[in-house]
Write a protein that holds these residues in place. Structure first.
Motif, PDB file in Angstrom:
ATOM      1  N   ASN A   1      -3.068 -10.483   3.338  1.00  0.00           N
ATOM      2  CA  ASN A   1      -3.636 -10.513   1.973  1.00  0.00           C
ATOM      3  C   ASN A   1      -3.678  -9.004   1.581  1.00  0.00           C
ATOM      4  N   ILE A   2      -2.703  -8.229   1.663  1.00  0.00           N
ATOM      5  CA  ILE A   2      -2.586  -7.035   1.143  1.00  0.00           C
ATOM      6  C   ILE A   2      -1.710  -6.883  -0.064  1.00  0.00           C
ATOM      7  N   MET A   3      -2.158  -6.221  -0.846  1.00  0.00           N
ATOM      8  CA  MET A   3      -1.358  -6.095  -2.279  1.00  0.00           C
ATOM      9  C   MET A   3      -1.210  -4.471  -2.399  1.00  0.00           C
ATOM     10  N   VAL A   4      -0.126  -3.994  -2.738  1.00  0.00           N
ATOM     11  CA  VAL A   4      -0.110  -2.717  -3.212  1.00  0.00           C
ATOM     12  C   VAL A   4      -0.170  -2.667  -4.829  1.00  0.00           C
ATOM     13  N   VAL A   5      -1.165  -1.741  -5.249  1.00  0.00           N
ATOM     14  CA  VAL A   5      -1.430  -1.498  -6.557  1.00  0.00           C
ATOM     15  C   VAL A   5      -1.638  -0.073  -6.375  1.00  0.00           C
ATOM     16  N   PRO A   6      -0.777   0.607  -7.167  1.00  0.00           N
ATOM     17  CA  PRO A   6      -0.794   2.270  -7.169  1.00  0.00           C
ATOM     18  C   PRO A   6      -2.034   2.725  -8.195  1.00  0.00           C
ATOM     19  N   HIS A   7      -2.589   4.119  -7.652  1.00  0.00           N
ATOM     20  CA  HIS A   7      -3.681   4.773  -8.406  1.00  0.00           C
ATOM     21  C   HIS A   7      -3.004   4.866  -9.970  1.00  0.00           C
ATOM     22  N   GLY A   8      -3.868   4.343 -10.741  1.00  0.00           N
ATOM     23  CA  GLY A   8      -3.731   4.586 -12.097  1.00  0.00           C
ATOM     24  C   GLY A   8      -3.861   5.575 -12.774  1.00  0.00           C
ATOM     25  N   ALA A   9      -2.982   6.028 -13.818  1.00  0.00           N
ATOM     26  CA  ALA A   9      -2.887   7.225 -14.448  1.00  0.00           C
ATOM     27  C   ALA A   9      -3.002   6.903 -16.044  1.00  0.00           C
ATOM     28  N   ARG A  10      -3.573   7.619 -16.746  1.00  0.00           N
ATOM     29  CA  ARG A  10      -3.687   7.453 -18.321  1.00  0.00           C
ATOM     30  C   ARG A  10      -2.293   7.855 -18.985  1.00  0.00           C
ATOM     31  N   SER A  11      -1.956   6.970 -19.972  1.00  0.00           N
ATOM     32  CA  SER A  11      -0.475   7.407 -20.801  1.00  0.00           C
ATOM     33  C   SER A  11      -1.184   7.941 -21.956  1.00  0.00           C
ATOM     34  N   ASP A  12      -2.175   8.205 -22.238  1.00  0.00           N
ATOM     35  CA  ASP A  12      -2.666   8.721 -23.835  1.00  0.00           C
ATOM     36  C   ASP A  12      -3.163  10.071 -23.427  1.00  0.00           C
ATOM     37  N   LYS A  13      -2.884  10.759 -22.578  1.00  0.00           N
ATOM     38  CA  LYS A  13      -3.375  12.208 -22.547  1.00  0.00           C
ATOM     39  C   LYS A  13      -2.042  13.173 -22.354  1.00  0.00           C
ATOM     40  N   ARG A  14      -1.223  13.235 -23.173  1.00  0.00           N
ATOM     41  CA  ARG A  14      -0.038  14.099 -23.246  1.00  0.00           C
ATOM     42  C   ARG A  14      -0.116  14.827 -24.714  1.00  0.00           C
TER      43      ARG A  14
ATOM     44  N   ALA B   1      -7.396 -14.188  -5.709  1.00  0.00           N
ATOM     45  CA  ALA B   1      -8.560 -14.492  -5.004  1.00  0.00           C
ATOM     46  C   ALA B   1      -9.230 -15.794  -5.478  1.00  0.00           C
ATOM     47  N   ARG B   2      -9.272 -16.095  -6.683  1.00  0.00           N
ATOM     48  CA  ARG B   2      -9.998 -17.188  -7.325  1.00  0.00           C
ATOM     49  C   ARG B   2      -9.268 -18.343  -6.754  1.00  0.00           C
ATOM     50  N   LYS B   3      -7.831 -18.357  -6.619  1.00  0.00           N
ATOM     51  CA  LYS B   3      -7.108 -19.490  -6.026  1.00  0.00           C
ATOM     52  C   LYS B   3      -7.494 -19.788  -4.535  1.00  0.00           C
ATOM     53  N   ALA B   4      -7.672 -18.640  -3.862  1.00  0.00           N
ATOM     54  CA  ALA B   4      -8.115 -18.903  -2.489  1.00  0.00           C
ATOM     55  C   ALA B   4      -9.420 -19.487  -2.341  1.00  0.00           C
ATOM     56  N   VAL B   5     -10.386 -19.034  -2.983  1.00  0.00           N
ATOM     57  CA  VAL B   5     -12.041 -19.800  -3.208  1.00  0.00           C
ATOM     58  C   VAL B   5     -11.421 -21.270  -3.522  1.00  0.00           C
ATOM     59  N   ARG B   6     -10.761 -21.603  -4.662  1.00  0.00           N
ATOM     60  CA  ARG B   6     -10.745 -22.929  -5.025  1.00  0.00           C
ATOM     61  C   ARG B   6     -10.259 -23.907  -4.075  1.00  0.00           C
ATOM     62  N   THR B   7      -8.951 -23.235  -3.278  1.00  0.00           N
ATOM     63  CA  THR B   7      -8.075 -24.350  -2.414  1.00  0.00           C
ATOM     64  C   THR B   7      -8.700 -24.068  -0.967  1.00  0.00           C
ATOM     65  N   GLY B   8      -9.419 -22.968  -0.558  1.00  0.00           N
ATOM     66  CA  GLY B   8      -9.689 -22.670   0.788  1.00  0.00           C
ATOM     67  C   GLY B   8      -8.553 -22.151   1.723  1.00  0.00           C
ATOM     68  N   GLN B   9      -7.555 -21.644   0.940  1.00  0.00           N
ATOM     69  CA  GLN B   9      -6.432 -21.572   1.460  1.00  0.00           C
ATOM     70  C   GLN B   9      -6.044 -19.921   1.268  1.00  0.00           C
ATOM     71  N   PRO B  10      -5.840 -19.106   2.519  1.00  0.00           N
ATOM     72  CA  PRO B  10      -6.013 -17.564   2.604  1.00  0.00           C
ATOM     73  C   PRO B  10      -4.835 -17.313   1.501  1.00  0.00           C
ATOM     74  N   VAL B  11      -5.005 -15.964   0.916  1.00  0.00           N
ATOM     75  CA  VAL B  11      -3.665 -15.313   0.385  1.00  0.00           C
ATOM     76  C   VAL B  11      -2.700 -14.817   1.288  1.00  0.00           C
ATOM     77  N   VAL B  12      -1.501 -15.259   1.139  1.00  0.00           N
ATOM     78  CA  VAL B  12      -0.473 -14.836   2.019  1.00  0.00           C
ATOM     79  C   VAL B  12       0.860 -14.137   1.154  1.00  0.00           C
ATOM     80  N   LEU B  13       0.752 -13.055   1.231  1.00  0.00           N
ATOM     81  CA  LEU B  13       1.754 -12.148   0.514  1.00  0.00           C
ATOM     82  C   LEU B  13       2.984 -11.730   1.481  1.00  0.00           C
TER      83      LEU B  13
END
Length: 408
Positions: free
Chosen positions: A169-182, A392-404
């Motif tokens: 259930n591990i998802m890779v989401v990078p550290h966000g960076a602003r695009s409005d500070k140049r 996460a909401r689907k996992a709660v609704r279905t009772g099935q763990p997230v599998v990535l």
């Protein structure tokens, strides 16, 4: 359509804390990506602001109970938790910590709600405690967000070595960076004037070390060589380059290094080779100070991912950083926007190389621009958060763990 709120759990400003700053910025863009929902924050007792509930008091063993009750009352669409070990550690009267047991208790108490946890420290080589904690964390969360792909495939190696099942259930989401500070080149003189740098003889070309002054940032490495590097750059190009060291101390445990490094910069300033500027590296000022520099040196010796690097990427600034060093190296390889060093000799060479090759600086900056816009800008990251909430909401609704999917 459901308008239940997204509830974040984290430290929050005005606390001078990297996670607090991260949460504030992430919240801004999660809100933009979910205009029909409130994005609320349950913070430590020093958090402030609209939609912020300052309830976390880790001087109490059961600090998590009022947090769990408030989350229940808010009836969230999803609970998004920022985790750093020190943020949730209770210490008993002897000073002995609970190993984040209270944090795990919180996750168990709200386990019937969609939970997404974003740990900010996941080392490639885990200590026994860290490995055990991450295992328990993944068991009590519906989705766990790692910042870098290497963290996910290294975890698989670590867990296999212990004969533990690898969490799926591990998802890779990078550290966000602003695009409005140049800022454009034509805007830099005004930024110099804003900080009074136009009156101190700062050269047209600037190498920057910008941010919180902490022992692990190792400003002393470049400071010890700067006079020699400065002379070499001038001999090759005829150009004057200044070193701008700007920031402030956040943690009193780093006071000795702060005072020594500040003194070193001031000695170089006396020779007309560098300048020191004290400022709180937060908000627009942090970005503006970096914008003044031609490139940034980030000689950190302990990092898994870096808010400083996120700001460098936001500004499309070429940079030099330490390797091999967790997320710093990973993002440098992925973005092709910086140079790496592993010895003092190599740092010297890379600084001279970047200062004497304008085309290289432009190339690295363009690489960072593409990386920012396609991979790590907050607009992209916020949509990935939304996907995590849906899983996460689907996992709660279905009772099935997230599998990535596994990385490799």
């Amino acid at each position: 359509m459901s308008h239940k709120p997204i509830v974040m759990v984290s430290s929050y400003p005005p606390r001078l804390c990297g996670i607090a700053t991260f949460c504030e910025e992430a919240r801004e863009f999660i809100q933009k990506a979910n205009p029909h929902r409130e994005v609320l924050v349950i913070s430590h007792t020093d958090g402030r602001g609209e939609g912020v509930f300052p309830l976390i008091d880790t001087t109490k063993r059961d600090w998590w109970r009022p947090v769990a009750r408030k989350i229940e009352q808010l009836k969230p669409y999803a609970v998004h938790v920022e985790h750093e070990y020190g943020l949730y550690e209770y210490h008993d009267p002897r000073g002995v910590g609970d190993g984040n047991d209270g944090f795990l208790d919180l996750l168990e108490a709200i386990g019937h709600l969609p939970i997404v946890v974003e740990p900010h420290t996941v080392h490639g080589r885990l200590r026994d405690f860290e490995a055990d904690f991450i295992y328990k964390l993944t068991q009590r969360s519906h989705v766990v967000l790692f910042k870098c792909h290497y963290q996910k495939w290294r975890l698989d190696w670590t867990f296999h070595g212990r004969n533990w099942p690898t969490p799926r259930n591990i998802m890779v989401v990078p550290h966000g960076a602003r695009s409005d500070k140049r800022w454009g080149v034509h805007e830099i003189p005004a930024l110099r004037r804003e900080f009074g740098l136009d009156t101190i003889g700062l050269s047209d070309h600037v190498v920057g070390m910008i941010g919180w002054i902490q022992s692990n940032k190792r400003w002393d490495i470049l400071l010890s060589m700067w006079e020699d590097i400065h002379a070499e750059i001038k001999a090759r190009t005829g150009q004057e380059w200044d070193l701008l060291a700007a920031g402030a101390m956040r943690d009193p445990h780093h006071k000795r290094d702060y005072e020594e490094w500040k003194s070193d910069v001031q000695m170089l300033a006396g020779k007309g080779l560098a300048h020191y500027h004290e400022f709180i590296p937060r908000g627009d000022d942090y970005y503006k100070m970096m914008a003044i520099c031609d490139f940034i040196v980030l000689p950190s010796t302990d990092e898994t991912q870096s808010g400083t690097l996120a700001r460098i990427i936001a500004l499309n600034k070429p940079y030099i950083t330490t390797a091999p060093m967790e997320g710093l190296t990973a993002q440098t390889l992925e973005s092709q926007g910086g140079l790496l060093f592993t010895t003092k000799k190599m740092l010297r060479s890379q600084v001279i190389k970047l200062a004497t090759d304008e085309n290289l600086r432009l190339k690295l900056g363009e690489n960072l621009k593409r990386y920012l816009e396609n991979e790590v800008c907050w607009e992209v990251v916020a949509q990935q958060y939304n996907k995590a909430y849906q899983l996460a909401r689907k996992a709660v609704r279905t009772g099935q763990p997230v599998v990535l999917e596994m990385e490799f």
